[in-house]
Design an enzyme around this catalytic site. Structure first.
Site, PDB file in Angstrom:
ATOM      1  N   ASN A  10      16.553  63.880   6.183  1.00  0.00           N
ATOM      2  CA  ASN A  10      17.951  63.825   6.597  1.00  0.00           C
ATOM      3  C   ASN A  10      18.119  62.695   7.615  1.00  0.00           C
ATOM      4  O   ASN A  10      17.722  62.835   8.769  1.00  0.00           O
ATOM      5  CB  ASN A  10      18.372  65.168   7.196  1.00  0.00           C
ATOM      6  CG  ASN A  10      19.817  65.180   7.658  1.00  0.00           C
ATOM      7  OD1 ASN A  10      20.581  64.266   7.375  1.00  0.00           O
ATOM      8  ND2 ASN A  10      20.197  66.228   8.369  1.00  0.00           N
ATOM      9  N   LYS A  12      20.807  61.656   8.874  1.00  0.00           N
ATOM     10  CA  LYS A  12      21.958  61.925   9.741  1.00  0.00           C
ATOM     11  C   LYS A  12      22.809  60.650   9.871  1.00  0.00           C
ATOM     12  O   LYS A  12      22.893  59.874   8.921  1.00  0.00           O
ATOM     13  CB  LYS A  12      21.491  62.487  11.088  1.00  0.00           C
ATOM     14  CG  LYS A  12      20.603  63.730  10.907  1.00  0.00           C
ATOM     15  CD  LYS A  12      20.296  64.435  12.197  1.00  0.00           C
ATOM     16  CE  LYS A  12      19.400  65.626  11.933  1.00  0.00           C
ATOM     17  NZ  LYS A  12      19.127  66.399  13.151  1.00  0.00           N
ATOM     18  N   HIS A  94      24.264  72.464   7.857  1.00  0.00           N
ATOM     19  CA  HIS A  94      23.424  72.009   8.949  1.00  0.00           C
ATOM     20  C   HIS A  94      24.061  72.408  10.272  1.00  0.00           C
ATOM     21  O   HIS A  94      25.279  72.405  10.423  1.00  0.00           O
ATOM     22  CB  HIS A  94      23.247  70.490   8.884  1.00  0.00           C
ATOM     23  CG  HIS A  94      22.149  69.984   9.761  1.00  0.00           C
ATOM     24  ND1 HIS A  94      22.301  69.858  11.126  1.00  0.00           N
ATOM     25  CD2 HIS A  94      20.878  69.598   9.484  1.00  0.00           C
ATOM     26  CE1 HIS A  94      21.170  69.408  11.647  1.00  0.00           C
ATOM     27  NE2 HIS A  94      20.294  69.242  10.674  1.00  0.00           N
ATOM     28  N   GLU A  96      24.526  71.019  12.976  1.00  0.00           N
ATOM     29  CA  GLU A  96      25.429  70.054  13.604  1.00  0.00           C
ATOM     30  C   GLU A  96      26.844  70.172  13.032  1.00  0.00           C
ATOM     31  O   GLU A  96      27.829  69.982  13.738  1.00  0.00           O
ATOM     32  CB  GLU A  96      24.872  68.638  13.436  1.00  0.00           C
ATOM     33  CG  GLU A  96      23.603  68.422  14.251  1.00  0.00           C
ATOM     34  CD  GLU A  96      22.661  67.380  13.679  1.00  0.00           C
ATOM     35  OE1 GLU A  96      21.574  67.226  14.245  1.00  0.00           O
ATOM     36  OE2 GLU A  96      23.004  66.736  12.666  1.00  0.00           O
ATOM     37  N   GLU A 164      16.290  76.111  10.204  1.00  0.00           N
ATOM     38  CA  GLU A 164      16.224  75.133  11.281  1.00  0.00           C
ATOM     39  C   GLU A 164      16.676  75.775  12.593  1.00  0.00           C
ATOM     40  O   GLU A 164      17.885  75.896  12.841  1.00  0.00           O
ATOM     41  CB  GLU A 164      17.134  73.937  10.966  1.00  0.00           C
ATOM     42  CG  GLU A 164      16.725  73.169   9.736  1.00  0.00           C
ATOM     43  CD  GLU A 164      17.293  71.759   9.747  1.00  0.00           C
ATOM     44  OE1 GLU A 164      16.508  70.827   9.527  1.00  0.00           O
ATOM     45  OE2 GLU A 164      18.485  71.602  10.003  1.00  0.00           O
ATOM     46  N   GLY A 170      15.709  67.866  16.996  1.00  0.00           N
ATOM     47  CA  GLY A 170      15.848  66.651  17.783  1.00  0.00           C
ATOM     48  C   GLY A 170      15.441  66.784  19.235  1.00  0.00           C
ATOM     49  O   GLY A 170      15.664  65.878  20.038  1.00  0.00           O
ATOM     50  N   SER A 209      12.201  69.157  14.432  1.00  0.00           N
ATOM     51  CA  SER A 209      11.179  68.297  15.050  1.00  0.00           C
ATOM     52  C   SER A 209       9.857  68.321  14.286  1.00  0.00           C
ATOM     53  O   SER A 209       8.778  68.312  14.876  1.00  0.00           O
ATOM     54  CB  SER A 209      10.970  68.687  16.521  1.00  0.00           C
ATOM     55  OG  SER A 209      12.157  68.491  17.273  1.00  0.00           O
TER      56      SER A 209
END
Length: 247
Positions: A10, A12, A94, A96, A164, A170, A209
């Site tokens: 991904n 992003k 996701h 985010e 996740e 991140g 990560s």
């Protein structure tokens, strides 16, 4: 049935024409484990560039799709447009998009339903925040997200689940091997509410990560069927992650 190992990248909202061409070049020239399914997900602007230049055998995913066939939906991409461009996957749910863009469990499920029913595979993401983890609510949160999906989905064959933990995305923090495996097993056990077949055949990825140093141990776990990789997918180390089962 043995579940085929799956590694998604991904990107992003990262990359330029030149940097993405370099990523594609590295993948095209690498010796990749033929037993691993690989899907990369560049920003929408670069989907066609990647699709036209990446080697046969690697699929491309969008980072979002809408749940209507076409129309006055400024800024959105339709399933038919993805298929017309030979983009066969999409990442949905996701964290985010759930947290920053406020997509509800129901909106994510609706998009997933429309995509899968119209021939696009979905990497469907779920996970908990640090506060929820510390409150012991991880399984409760993930189960709620799964319940919303189950309410709208009949065919699970085009869905790959990506667990996740939000606190590990991140941040450099990674769930321990034991923590990751425990949640993956809980998800697989929950999938028995759909059917034993779905529980056995659905691939469950770990994301958060993931890097070339921790992937081999994570990949050995019985209920971890691959990874959804963020920042590391932009680096040459992504190839090491794809090949981690050989280590």
């Amino acid at each position: 049935m043995a579940r085929k190992f799956f590694v998604g990248g991904n990107f992003k909202m990262n990359g330029t024409v030149s940097s993405i061409k370099e990523i594609v070049k590295n993948l095209n020239e690498a010796t990749l484990d033929a037993e691993v399914e690989v899907v990369v997900s560049p920003p929408a602007l670069y989907l066609q560039l990647v699709r036209d230049s990446i080697r046969s055998g690697i699929e491309v995913a969008a980072q979002n799709v809408f749940d209507k066939p076409c129309g006055a939906f400024t800024g959105e991409i339709s399933v038919s447009q993805l298929k017309d461009s030979k983009i066969n996957w999409v990442i949905l749910g996701h964290s985010e998009r759930r947290t920053i863009l406020k997509e509800s469990d129901e909106v994510v499920a609706s998009k997933t339903k429309y995509a899968t029913e119209n021939g696009v595979g979905v990497i469907w993401c779920c996970g908990e925040s640090l506060e929820e983890r510390e409150a012991g609510k991880t399984i409760e949160v993930v189960s709620k997200q799964l319940e919303a999906l189950k309410a709208q989905i009949n065919d699970w064959s085009k869905i790959v689940i990506a667990y996740e933990p939000i606190w590990a995305i991140g941040t450099g923090k990674v769930a321990t091997t034991e923590q990751a495996q425990a949640v993956h097993k809980a998800i697989r056990d929950w999938l028995k509410n759909v059917s034993d077949k779905v529980a056995e055949e659905t691939r469950i990825l770990y994301g958060g990560s993931v890097n070339e140093k921790n992937c081999a141990e994570l990949g050995k776990q019985p209920d971890i069927d691959g990874f959804l990789v963020g920042g590391a997918s932009l680096k040459p180390a992504f190839i090491d992650i794809i090949n981690c089962k050989r280590q």
